[in-house]
Design a protein around this motif. Structure first.
Motif, PDB file in Angstrom:
ATOM      1  N   VAL A 182      13.403  -7.191   3.820  1.00  0.00           N
ATOM      2  CA  VAL A 182      12.158  -6.565   4.264  1.00  0.00           C
ATOM      3  C   VAL A 182      12.418  -5.660   5.469  1.00  0.00           C
ATOM      4  O   VAL A 182      11.843  -4.577   5.582  1.00  0.00           O
ATOM      5  CB  VAL A 182      11.088  -7.630   4.579  1.00  0.00           C
ATOM      6  N   GLY A 183      13.306  -6.098   6.367  1.00  0.00           N
ATOM      7  CA  GLY A 183      13.619  -5.304   7.554  1.00  0.00           C
ATOM      8  C   GLY A 183      14.199  -3.938   7.231  1.00  0.00           C
ATOM      9  O   GLY A 183      14.049  -2.989   8.015  1.00  0.00           O
ATOM     10  N   CYS A 184      14.840  -3.809   6.077  1.00  0.00           N
ATOM     11  CA  CYS A 184      15.405  -2.517   5.666  1.00  0.00           C
ATOM     12  C   CYS A 184      14.323  -1.459   5.456  1.00  0.00           C
ATOM     13  O   CYS A 184      14.621  -0.266   5.456  1.00  0.00           O
ATOM     14  CB  CYS A 184      16.220  -2.679   4.382  1.00  0.00           C
ATOM     15  N   PHE A 185      13.086  -1.891   5.272  1.00  0.00           N
ATOM     16  CA  PHE A 185      12.005  -0.953   5.005  1.00  0.00           C
ATOM     17  C   PHE A 185      11.259  -0.518   6.269  1.00  0.00           C
ATOM     18  O   PHE A 185      10.426   0.383   6.213  1.00  0.00           O
ATOM     19  CB  PHE A 185      11.031  -1.539   3.966  1.00  0.00           C
ATOM     20  N   PHE A 186      11.548  -1.125   7.403  1.00  0.00           N
ATOM     21  CA  PHE A 186      10.898  -0.720   8.655  1.00  0.00           C
ATOM     22  C   PHE A 186      11.190   0.732   9.021  1.00  0.00           C
ATOM     23  O   PHE A 186      10.275   1.458   9.416  1.00  0.00           O
ATOM     24  CB  PHE A 186      11.294  -1.639   9.813  1.00  0.00           C
ATOM     25  N   PRO A 187      12.440   1.198   8.905  1.00  0.00           N
ATOM     26  CA  PRO A 187      12.688   2.611   9.227  1.00  0.00           C
ATOM     27  C   PRO A 187      11.888   3.563   8.329  1.00  0.00           C
ATOM     28  O   PRO A 187      11.440   4.615   8.790  1.00  0.00           O
ATOM     29  CB  PRO A 187      14.196   2.781   8.992  1.00  0.00           C
ATOM     30  N   VAL A 188      11.686   3.189   7.081  1.00  0.00           N
ATOM     31  CA  VAL A 188      10.901   4.024   6.168  1.00  0.00           C
ATOM     32  C   VAL A 188       9.455   4.094   6.651  1.00  0.00           C
ATOM     33  O   VAL A 188       8.851   5.173   6.694  1.00  0.00           O
ATOM     34  CB  VAL A 188      10.968   3.466   4.720  1.00  0.00           C
ATOM     35  N   LEU A 189       8.897   2.944   7.034  1.00  0.00           N
ATOM     36  CA  LEU A 189       7.528   2.916   7.556  1.00  0.00           C
ATOM     37  C   LEU A 189       7.404   3.808   8.785  1.00  0.00           C
ATOM     38  O   LEU A 189       6.466   4.592   8.908  1.00  0.00           O
ATOM     39  CB  LEU A 189       7.136   1.490   7.944  1.00  0.00           C
ATOM     40  N   ARG A 190       8.343   3.670   9.697  1.00  0.00           N
ATOM     41  CA  ARG A 190       8.290   4.440  10.951  1.00  0.00           C
ATOM     42  C   ARG A 190       8.418   5.939  10.690  1.00  0.00           C
ATOM     43  O   ARG A 190       7.802   6.755  11.355  1.00  0.00           O
ATOM     44  CB  ARG A 190       9.380   3.956  11.894  1.00  0.00           C
ATOM     45  N   LYS A 191       9.233   6.291   9.712  1.00  0.00           N
ATOM     46  CA  LYS A 191       9.429   7.707   9.367  1.00  0.00           C
ATOM     47  C   LYS A 191       8.107   8.357   8.971  1.00  0.00           C
ATOM     48  O   LYS A 191       7.873   9.527   9.245  1.00  0.00           O
ATOM     49  CB  LYS A 191      10.442   7.825   8.227  1.00  0.00           C
ATOM     50  N   TYR A 192       7.248   7.579   8.341  1.00  0.00           N
ATOM     51  CA  TYR A 192       5.964   8.114   7.896  1.00  0.00           C
ATOM     52  C   TYR A 192       4.818   7.772   8.848  1.00  0.00           C
ATOM     53  O   TYR A 192       3.656   7.880   8.493  1.00  0.00           O
ATOM     54  CB  TYR A 192       5.659   7.630   6.476  1.00  0.00           C
ATOM     55  N   GLY A 193       5.160   7.332  10.051  1.00  0.00           N
ATOM     56  CA  GLY A 193       4.159   7.138  11.088  1.00  0.00           C
ATOM     57  C   GLY A 193       3.463   5.793  11.110  1.00  0.00           C
ATOM     58  O   GLY A 193       2.471   5.622  11.804  1.00  0.00           O
ATOM     59  N   TYR A 194       3.971   4.831  10.374  1.00  0.00           N
ATOM     60  CA  TYR A 194       3.373   3.496  10.365  1.00  0.00           C
ATOM     61  C   TYR A 194       4.224   2.569  11.231  1.00  0.00           C
ATOM     62  O   TYR A 194       5.443   2.634  11.198  1.00  0.00           O
ATOM     63  CB  TYR A 194       3.306   2.931   8.942  1.00  0.00           C
ATOM     64  N   LYS A 195       3.544   1.703  11.989  1.00  0.00           N
ATOM     65  CA  LYS A 195       4.281   0.753  12.829  1.00  0.00           C
ATOM     66  C   LYS A 195       4.608  -0.509  12.055  1.00  0.00           C
ATOM     67  O   LYS A 195       5.720  -0.990  12.053  1.00  0.00           O
ATOM     68  CB  LYS A 195       3.488   0.434  14.082  1.00  0.00           C
ATOM     69  N   ALA A 196       3.609  -1.067  11.410  1.00  0.00           N
ATOM     70  CA  ALA A 196       3.797  -2.280  10.616  1.00  0.00           C
ATOM     71  C   ALA A 196       2.607  -2.431   9.695  1.00  0.00           C
ATOM     72  O   ALA A 196       1.553  -1.846   9.917  1.00  0.00           O
ATOM     73  CB  ALA A 196       3.914  -3.506  11.516  1.00  0.00           C
ATOM     74  N   LEU A 197       2.800  -3.201   8.668  1.00  0.00           N
ATOM     75  CA  LEU A 197       1.710  -3.501   7.754  1.00  0.00           C
ATOM     76  C   LEU A 197       1.055  -4.806   8.169  1.00  0.00           C
ATOM     77  O   LEU A 197       1.716  -5.674   8.747  1.00  0.00           O
ATOM     78  CB  LEU A 197       2.245  -3.621   6.327  1.00  0.00           C
ATOM     79  N   PRO A 198      -0.221  -4.967   7.856  1.00  0.00           N
ATOM     80  CA  PRO A 198      -0.872  -6.233   8.192  1.00  0.00           C
ATOM     81  C   PRO A 198      -0.240  -7.383   7.410  1.00  0.00           C
ATOM     82  O   PRO A 198       0.279  -7.190   6.315  1.00  0.00           O
ATOM     83  CB  PRO A 198      -2.337  -6.019   7.783  1.00  0.00           C
ATOM     84  N   TYR A 208       5.249  -6.620   0.090  1.00  0.00           N
ATOM     85  CA  TYR A 208       5.376  -5.756   1.253  1.00  0.00           C
ATOM     86  C   TYR A 208       6.080  -4.451   0.853  1.00  0.00           C
ATOM     87  O   TYR A 208       5.652  -3.366   1.222  1.00  0.00           O
ATOM     88  CB  TYR A 208       6.168  -6.487   2.336  1.00  0.00           C
ATOM     89  N   VAL A 209       7.137  -4.575   0.060  1.00  0.00           N
ATOM     90  CA  VAL A 209       7.878  -3.395  -0.389  1.00  0.00           C
ATOM     91  C   VAL A 209       6.993  -2.518  -1.274  1.00  0.00           C
ATOM     92  O   VAL A 209       7.021  -1.282  -1.178  1.00  0.00           O
ATOM     93  CB  VAL A 209       9.172  -3.819  -1.122  1.00  0.00           C
ATOM     94  N   VAL A 210       6.182  -3.135  -2.124  1.00  0.00           N
ATOM     95  CA  VAL A 210       5.248  -2.375  -2.962  1.00  0.00           C
ATOM     96  C   VAL A 210       4.260  -1.611  -2.077  1.00  0.00           C
ATOM     97  O   VAL A 210       3.975  -0.435  -2.327  1.00  0.00           O
ATOM     98  CB  VAL A 210       4.505  -3.321  -3.947  1.00  0.00           C
ATOM     99  N   GLN A 211       3.755  -2.255  -1.021  1.00  0.00           N
ATOM    100  CA  GLN A 211       2.838  -1.589  -0.091  1.00  0.00           C
ATOM    101  C   GLN A 211       3.512  -0.398   0.584  1.00  0.00           C
ATOM    102  O   GLN A 211       2.913   0.666   0.727  1.00  0.00           O
ATOM    103  CB  GLN A 211       2.353  -2.555   0.986  1.00  0.00           C
ATOM    104  N   VAL A 212       4.766  -0.594   1.007  1.00  0.00           N
ATOM    105  CA  VAL A 212       5.503   0.498   1.649  1.00  0.00           C
ATOM    106  C   VAL A 212       5.641   1.664   0.672  1.00  0.00           C
ATOM    107  O   VAL A 212       5.411   2.825   1.033  1.00  0.00           O
ATOM    108  CB  VAL A 212       6.892   0.021   2.132  1.00  0.00           C
ATOM    109  N   ARG A 213       5.972   1.361  -0.560  1.00  0.00           N
ATOM    110  CA  ARG A 213       6.138   2.412  -1.576  1.00  0.00           C
ATOM    111  C   ARG A 213       4.827   3.171  -1.790  1.00  0.00           C
ATOM    112  O   ARG A 213       4.831   4.403  -1.902  1.00  0.00           O
ATOM    113  CB  ARG A 213       6.617   1.792  -2.888  1.00  0.00           C
ATOM    114  N   GLN A 214       3.708   2.454  -1.848  1.00  0.00           N
ATOM    115  CA  GLN A 214       2.408   3.101  -2.028  1.00  0.00           C
ATOM    116  C   GLN A 214       2.075   4.013  -0.848  1.00  0.00           C
ATOM    117  O   GLN A 214       1.574   5.127  -1.035  1.00  0.00           O
ATOM    118  CB  GLN A 214       1.312   2.053  -2.214  1.00  0.00           C
TER     119      GLN A 214
END
Length: 194
Positions: free
Chosen positions: A109-125, A180-186
């Protein structure tokens, strides 16, 4: 008080409870690895679990949710899980492969944090499934500590129920990670369309 300033609050009852839970992590590890005071360690885990439930209830009922609370509450949960895994592993109560599976999920799951940050998201609920997984693991750990008391009348019962919670909790933990990964992808797909 505006909603923005309410979100920036630090001094709230839920944040205090989460902070106290954070302070309990090193105490828990010392109890488990130092004097091996399992009764006190289990009591501390129970108090941590109760205050985890209580801080969420208070935050919603008294409108005391905050940005800080959304950070330290799950951080305290994860630190208790890691501390308990470490204590159980070093005391040879659980096998290394269970620790590897749970930590593997965190790394995945931690591997997807940089992807979230790249698109301006800090974390998902936190997802309900993640909370259910954490609850199962928090039930499993004290029971597995009790199961380590070979010869005690409760050891076999605690072992069976503890492992049931551990297996179910680990499965839910991975399932929540995949969601969580599905949410990041969406989110990424939606961001690319803008």
């Amino acid at each position: 008080m505006s909603e923005t300033s309410a979100e920036d609050r630090i001094w709230t009852v839920p944040n205090l409870l989460s902070f106290l839970r954070l302070l309990g992590v090193p105490v828990f590890l010392w109890l488990v690895l130092g004097p091996k005071a399992d009764g006190w360690a289990i009591a501390l885990l129970m108090v941590a679990g109760f205050t985890d439930w209580l801080d969420g209830k208070i935050a919603r009922a008294w409108n005391q949710t905050s940005r800080l609370g959304r950070l330290i509450d799950p951080a305290a949960d994860k630190l208790y899980v890691f501390a308990t895994l470490l204590g159980l592993l070093l005391r040879e109560v659980i096998p290394w492969w269970l620790v590897a599976i749970i930590l593997g999920r965190e790394i995945f799951v931690g591997c997807f944090f940089p992807v979230l940050r790249k698109y301006g998201y800090k974390a998902l609920p936190v997802h309900f499934l993640g909370k259910a997984a954490m609850a199962n693991l928090m039930y499993a750990f004290p029971l597995l500590f009790l199961a380590s008391h070979t010869g005690a009348w409760y050891a076999d019962i605690a072992r069976i129920i503890g492992w049931a919670f551990a297996i179910w909790g680990t499965g839910l933990y991975w399932w929540a990670g995949l969601l969580y990964v599905v949410q990041v992808r969406q989110l990424v797909t939606a961001a690319k369309k803008e």
